[in-house]
Write a protein that holds these residues in place. Structure first.
Motif, PDB file in Angstrom:
ATOM      1  N   ARG A 147      25.033  62.089  67.269  1.00 24.84           N
ATOM      2  CA  ARG A 147      23.750  62.780  67.225  1.00 24.84           C
ATOM      3  C   ARG A 147      22.696  62.097  66.339  1.00 24.84           C
ATOM      4  O   ARG A 147      21.556  61.913  66.789  1.00 24.84           O
ATOM      5  CB  ARG A 147      23.979  64.238  66.799  1.00 24.84           C
ATOM      6  CG  ARG A 147      22.782  65.161  66.883  1.00 24.84           C
ATOM      7  CD  ARG A 147      21.985  65.084  68.153  1.00 24.84           C
ATOM      8  NE  ARG A 147      22.660  65.457  69.366  1.00 24.84           N
ATOM      9  CZ  ARG A 147      22.899  66.688  69.793  1.00 24.84           C
ATOM     10  NH1 ARG A 147      22.534  67.713  69.060  1.00 24.84           N
ATOM     11  NH2 ARG A 147      23.475  66.895  70.938  1.00 24.84           N
ATOM     12  N   PRO A 148      23.023  61.698  65.090  1.00 27.45           N
ATOM     13  CA  PRO A 148      21.979  61.052  64.278  1.00 27.45           C
ATOM     14  C   PRO A 148      21.399  59.813  64.947  1.00 27.45           C
ATOM     15  O   PRO A 148      20.206  59.529  64.813  1.00 27.45           O
ATOM     16  CB  PRO A 148      22.710  60.668  62.983  1.00 27.45           C
ATOM     17  CG  PRO A 148      23.873  61.578  62.921  1.00 27.45           C
ATOM     18  CD  PRO A 148      24.287  61.828  64.342  1.00 27.45           C
ATOM     19  N   ASN A 159      18.148  48.814  64.756  1.00 21.37           N
ATOM     20  CA  ASN A 159      17.385  49.450  63.680  1.00 21.37           C
ATOM     21  C   ASN A 159      18.050  50.768  63.252  1.00 21.37           C
ATOM     22  O   ASN A 159      18.158  51.070  62.061  1.00 21.37           O
ATOM     23  CB  ASN A 159      15.951  49.692  64.177  1.00 21.37           C
ATOM     24  CG  ASN A 159      15.051  50.229  63.091  1.00 21.37           C
ATOM     25  OD1 ASN A 159      14.670  51.381  63.127  1.00 21.37           O
ATOM     26  ND2 ASN A 159      14.750  49.416  62.094  1.00 21.37           N
ATOM     27  N   ALA A 160      18.505  51.544  64.241  1.00 21.36           N
ATOM     28  CA  ALA A 160      19.161  52.825  63.930  1.00 21.36           C
ATOM     29  C   ALA A 160      20.462  52.601  63.162  1.00 21.36           C
ATOM     30  O   ALA A 160      20.817  53.388  62.282  1.00 21.36           O
ATOM     31  CB  ALA A 160      19.442  53.593  65.220  1.00 21.36           C
ATOM     32  N   SER A 199      27.039  65.181  47.431  1.00 23.77           N
ATOM     33  CA  SER A 199      25.705  64.931  47.975  1.00 23.77           C
ATOM     34  C   SER A 199      25.609  65.366  49.432  1.00 23.77           C
ATOM     35  O   SER A 199      24.532  65.576  49.949  1.00 23.77           O
ATOM     36  CB  SER A 199      25.338  63.447  47.844  1.00 23.77           C
ATOM     37  OG  SER A 199      26.170  62.673  48.658  1.00 23.77           O
ATOM     38  N   ARG A 200      26.765  65.486  50.106  1.00 23.79           N
ATOM     39  CA  ARG A 200      26.729  65.908  51.500  1.00 23.79           C
ATOM     40  C   ARG A 200      26.579  67.422  51.628  1.00 23.79           C
ATOM     41  O   ARG A 200      25.995  67.930  52.544  1.00 23.79           O
ATOM     42  CB  ARG A 200      28.005  65.449  52.211  1.00 23.79           C
ATOM     43  CG  ARG A 200      27.713  64.494  53.353  1.00 23.79           C
ATOM     44  CD  ARG A 200      28.969  64.197  54.114  1.00 23.79           C
ATOM     45  NE  ARG A 200      29.462  62.866  53.836  1.00 23.79           N
ATOM     46  CZ  ARG A 200      30.718  62.574  53.601  1.00 23.79           C
ATOM     47  NH1 ARG A 200      31.628  63.507  53.571  1.00 23.79           N
ATOM     48  NH2 ARG A 200      31.100  61.342  53.387  1.00 23.79           N
ATOM     49  N   SER A 201      27.194  68.143  50.653  1.00 23.91           N
ATOM     50  CA  SER A 201      27.191  69.602  50.800  1.00 23.91           C
ATOM     51  C   SER A 201      25.851  70.199  50.381  1.00 23.91           C
ATOM     52  O   SER A 201      25.117  69.626  49.624  1.00 23.91           O
ATOM     53  CB  SER A 201      28.303  70.204  49.972  1.00 23.91           C
ATOM     54  OG  SER A 201      28.116  69.900  48.613  1.00 23.91           O
ATOM     55  N   PRO A 230      23.694  53.905  56.174  1.00 25.86           N
ATOM     56  CA  PRO A 230      23.615  54.792  54.988  1.00 25.86           C
ATOM     57  C   PRO A 230      24.517  56.017  55.099  1.00 25.86           C
ATOM     58  O   PRO A 230      25.108  56.434  54.104  1.00 25.86           O
ATOM     59  CB  PRO A 230      22.147  55.220  54.940  1.00 25.86           C
ATOM     60  CG  PRO A 230      21.406  54.292  55.802  1.00 25.86           C
ATOM     61  CD  PRO A 230      22.358  53.739  56.799  1.00 25.86           C
ATOM     62  N   LEU A 231      24.646  56.578  56.306  1.00 24.81           N
ATOM     63  CA  LEU A 231      25.475  57.774  56.446  1.00 24.81           C
ATOM     64  C   LEU A 231      26.967  57.445  56.349  1.00 24.81           C
ATOM     65  O   LEU A 231      27.770  58.269  55.925  1.00 24.81           O
ATOM     66  CB  LEU A 231      25.185  58.477  57.782  1.00 24.81           C
ATOM     67  CG  LEU A 231      23.824  59.155  57.900  1.00 24.81           C
ATOM     68  CD1 LEU A 231      23.685  59.874  59.226  1.00 24.81           C
ATOM     69  CD2 LEU A 231      23.609  60.158  56.774  1.00 24.81           C
ATOM     70  N   THR A 259      19.305  51.806  59.512  1.00 28.19           N
ATOM     71  CA  THR A 259      18.547  52.842  58.802  1.00 28.19           C
ATOM     72  C   THR A 259      19.228  54.212  58.818  1.00 28.19           C
ATOM     73  O   THR A 259      18.895  55.067  58.015  1.00 28.19           O
ATOM     74  CB  THR A 259      17.123  52.994  59.400  1.00 28.19           C
ATOM     75  OG1 THR A 259      17.240  53.274  60.796  1.00 28.19           O
ATOM     76  CG2 THR A 259      16.298  51.752  59.204  1.00 28.19           C
ATOM     77  N   VAL A 260      20.171  54.416  59.739  1.00 27.57           N
ATOM     78  CA  VAL A 260      20.825  55.727  59.824  1.00 27.57           C
ATOM     79  C   VAL A 260      22.355  55.612  59.694  1.00 27.57           C
ATOM     80  O   VAL A 260      22.954  56.186  58.785  1.00 27.57           O
ATOM     81  CB  VAL A 260      20.452  56.441  61.151  1.00 27.57           C
ATOM     82  CG1 VAL A 260      21.216  57.745  61.284  1.00 27.57           C
ATOM     83  CG2 VAL A 260      18.961  56.716  61.200  1.00 27.57           C
ATOM     84  N   GLU A 289      21.184  59.378  68.219  1.00 28.02           N
ATOM     85  CA  GLU A 289      20.328  59.852  69.318  1.00 28.02           C
ATOM     86  C   GLU A 289      18.973  60.302  68.776  1.00 28.02           C
ATOM     87  O   GLU A 289      17.935  60.020  69.371  1.00 28.02           O
ATOM     88  CB  GLU A 289      21.014  61.012  70.047  1.00 28.02           C
ATOM     89  CG  GLU A 289      22.226  60.571  70.831  1.00 28.02           C
ATOM     90  CD  GLU A 289      22.886  61.701  71.611  1.00 28.02           C
ATOM     91  OE1 GLU A 289      23.694  61.412  72.493  1.00 28.02           O
ATOM     92  OE2 GLU A 289      22.604  62.880  71.323  1.00 28.02           O
ATOM     93  N   VAL A 290      19.013  60.991  67.645  1.00 26.81           N
ATOM     94  CA  VAL A 290      17.759  61.437  67.019  1.00 26.81           C
ATOM     95  C   VAL A 290      16.912  60.218  66.666  1.00 26.81           C
ATOM     96  O   VAL A 290      15.713  60.160  66.974  1.00 26.81           O
ATOM     97  CB  VAL A 290      18.041  62.276  65.752  1.00 26.81           C
ATOM     98  CG1 VAL A 290      16.747  62.594  65.017  1.00 26.81           C
ATOM     99  CG2 VAL A 290      18.760  63.569  66.116  1.00 26.81           C
ATOM    100  N   ALA A 291      17.549  59.214  66.062  1.00 23.47           N
ATOM    101  CA  ALA A 291      16.817  57.999  65.675  1.00 23.47           C
ATOM    102  C   ALA A 291      16.218  57.324  66.905  1.00 23.47           C
ATOM    103  O   ALA A 291      15.077  56.854  66.870  1.00 23.47           O
ATOM    104  CB  ALA A 291      17.745  57.040  64.936  1.00 23.47           C
TER     105      ALA A 291
END
Lengths: 227, 290
Positions: free
Chosen positions: A121-122, A135-136, A225-227, A143-144, A139-140, A124-126
């Protein structure tokens, strides 16, 4: 002090080997983890099993096949010929190849788990926000999946530092070339040199303890940091 | 119902299978206003949105005015389509602040030289999110997260905004807040929105047009009020969104009196002045205050 000067090349070589191996593992392991996470290919399970094999195989078995592959009759010999050598066995380069194969599952698995946890999903959003797949990723996805990369890098690094069986089979005990800490400890004990053996073994104990503590801290930090 | 040639701005048709499910649909929507995709769960609404965004590849055609996104030979990847997509969950990027999330699409739109139709300050003001800009995404409520997601999608300068049941994950009170945002968005930004929902109450209040879907096929297409009346889809009584609706056409604006005149089947109706163009269709929901 004299003892430390004697063992320093071994420590430096081991850290150098582990560093290079970790970098190669991240470069090779990331696309493998990505492919294993997102592919719908029928080969997925077979490739996943092959990548996981070093986890269960005795190091001597991996070492045996690597010795053949890196030797003068194998592809390693052919590659060595290109650079004027005869074989990749008992060389630093051969040790890097062996370490990469031996530690591959320790990097691929945590990175793949992180991609799995992130889901599609992240990305797809990107994409709908105009980010190309490349790039996604940077940048996504990267880091995740950072906790997975950190765990993978630490595990790959420490596992390479601790390897013994594979190095013994394909590397031997050449100072400054293939003599790593685990081999040196074995060698010192064999020749009843308890002082340097203690220093290296004690150093490894403290190092391993710090690494485990560090990993627990990383997991705790990212969990928070995730919660 | 068919749209006039001028209004045939967005056309989409898809035909294909996903497992046992078959989608075979052809519909059109104008360049302004909200068009709803309505149907029961599992009828293919989300699949249509995913196909429009290029997230799912299915044989078909997609044209936005003069721009072809998909046909027999062309298939633009999602990042090459000027499309905004609001998912059921906000899906904010947790490693970025609210401000950085909002700018994610905006920066890429700038890089691709897309015309800046929707300005940062206008979007932030419309969605009332200025006070959240410096926050991290983890500290936001569900409604705030969804508002940021809407802002982020609009700032990517899309030509079409897709919304996939954006209210479904929110509680009733939060829904109302977001709902008024949608209405303002509809009034102030001329951005075509394709709104997926299985809640006829939401659609009756929000959408100008409706496409009714069942089992991957189009059942009806037309003005919301007409279709609701035709198919007997009236919202159930005693719900928070209960309101009959009519669709009327803007005939003129009286700036002195601050009113807009509408024509509904030959009858004149006046409402507080709107930002709509002459000839545009407006859906009115009729409520009684006792």
């Amino acid at each position: 002090m004299l003892e430390f000067i004697e063992i320093w090349p071994t420590i430096a070589l081991t850290l150098y080997l582990a560093g290079i191996t970790t970098i190669v593992l991240l470069i090779i392991g990331t696309p493998i983890a990505w492919w294993l996470c997102y592919t719908k290919s029928k080969w997925k399970d077979i490739i996943a099993a092959i990548v996981t094999l070093p986890l269960v195989l005795p190091p001597t078995v991996i070492g045996f096949y690597l010795l053949i592959a890196l030797g003068p009759q194998g592809p390693g010999g052919w590659i060595a010929n290109l650079f004027g050598g005869r074989s990749l066995a008992f060389t630093f380069e051969g040790l890097v190849i062996g370490s990469v194969i031996y530690s591959l599952p320790f990097v691929v698995q945590p990175v793949r788990n992180s991609f799995d946890a992130m889901g599609k999903r992240p990305l797809e959003v990107a994409a709908t926000l105009g980010a190309s797949p490349w790039n996604a990723f940077w940048t996504v996805a990267f880091p995740l999946a950072r906790p997975g990369f950190m765990t993978g890098a630490i595990l790959g690094f420490t596992h390479t530092i601790g390897e013994f069986g594979v190095v013994l089979m394909i590397g031997g005990n050449i100072t400054g070339e293939t003599r790593v800490i685990s081999i040196a400890i074995y060698d010192y004990v064999e020749t009843l040199q308890w002082g340097p053996a203690h220093m290296l073994a004690g150093g490894m104990l403290i190092f391993s303890f710090i690494i485990i503590l560090l990993m627990m801290k990383i997991e705790k930090y990212f969990g928070k940091s995730r919660s | 119902m068919t749209l006039s040639t001028k209004d045939k701005a967005i056309r989409a048709s898809f035909s294909g299978r996903i497992g046992d499910f078959t989608l075979d649909i052809d519909f059109q929507m104008p360049l302004t206003g909200i068009t709803a995709l309505f149907g029961p769960s599992g009828c293919g609404k989300t699949t249509i949105l995913r196909c429009l965004a290029g997230l799912h590849k299915m044989p078909g055609h997609v044209t936005i005015q003069d721009e072809i996104w998909q046909n027999e030979t062309i298939f633009l990847k999602p990042h090459k389509r000027s499309v905004g997509y609001i998912f059921q969950e906000a899906n904010l990027f947790p490693h970025l602040t609210v401000h950085e999330n909002l700018l994610y699409g905006a920066r890429r739109a700038e890089r691709h030289n897309l015309k800046e139709t929707f300005h940062f300050n206008d979007v932030v003001e419309l969605l009332a999110i200025k006070h959240l800009l410096k926050r991290t995404t983890t500290s936001l409520s569900g409604g705030e997260r969804q508002r940021i997601a809407i802002g982020r999608a609009i700032l990517a300068q899309p030509r079409l905004l897709l919304m996939d049941e954006p209210l479904s994950a929110l509680d009733q009170a939060t829904k109302k807040g977001i709902f008024s945002c949608f209405q303002r968005l509809h009034e102030e930004f001329h951005l075509p929105i394709l709104y997926v929902s299985h809640d006829i109450n939401e659609i009756a209040q929000l959408a100008d047009r409706i496409v009714v879907i069942s089992n991957g096929r189009k059942v009806e297409e037309g003005f919301t009020s007409d279709i609701i009346n035709k198919l007997g889809l009236h919202p159930p009584p005693n719900t928070s969104y209960q309101a009959p609706t009519i669709t009327a056409i803007v005939t003129n604006h009286d700036k002195e009196e601050q009113i807009t005149w509408l024509d509904y089947n030959g009858k004149k109706i006046c409402i507080p002045i709107q930002n709509s163009e002459i000839g545009a269709q407006i859906t009115l929901s009729i409520q009684t205050n006792i």
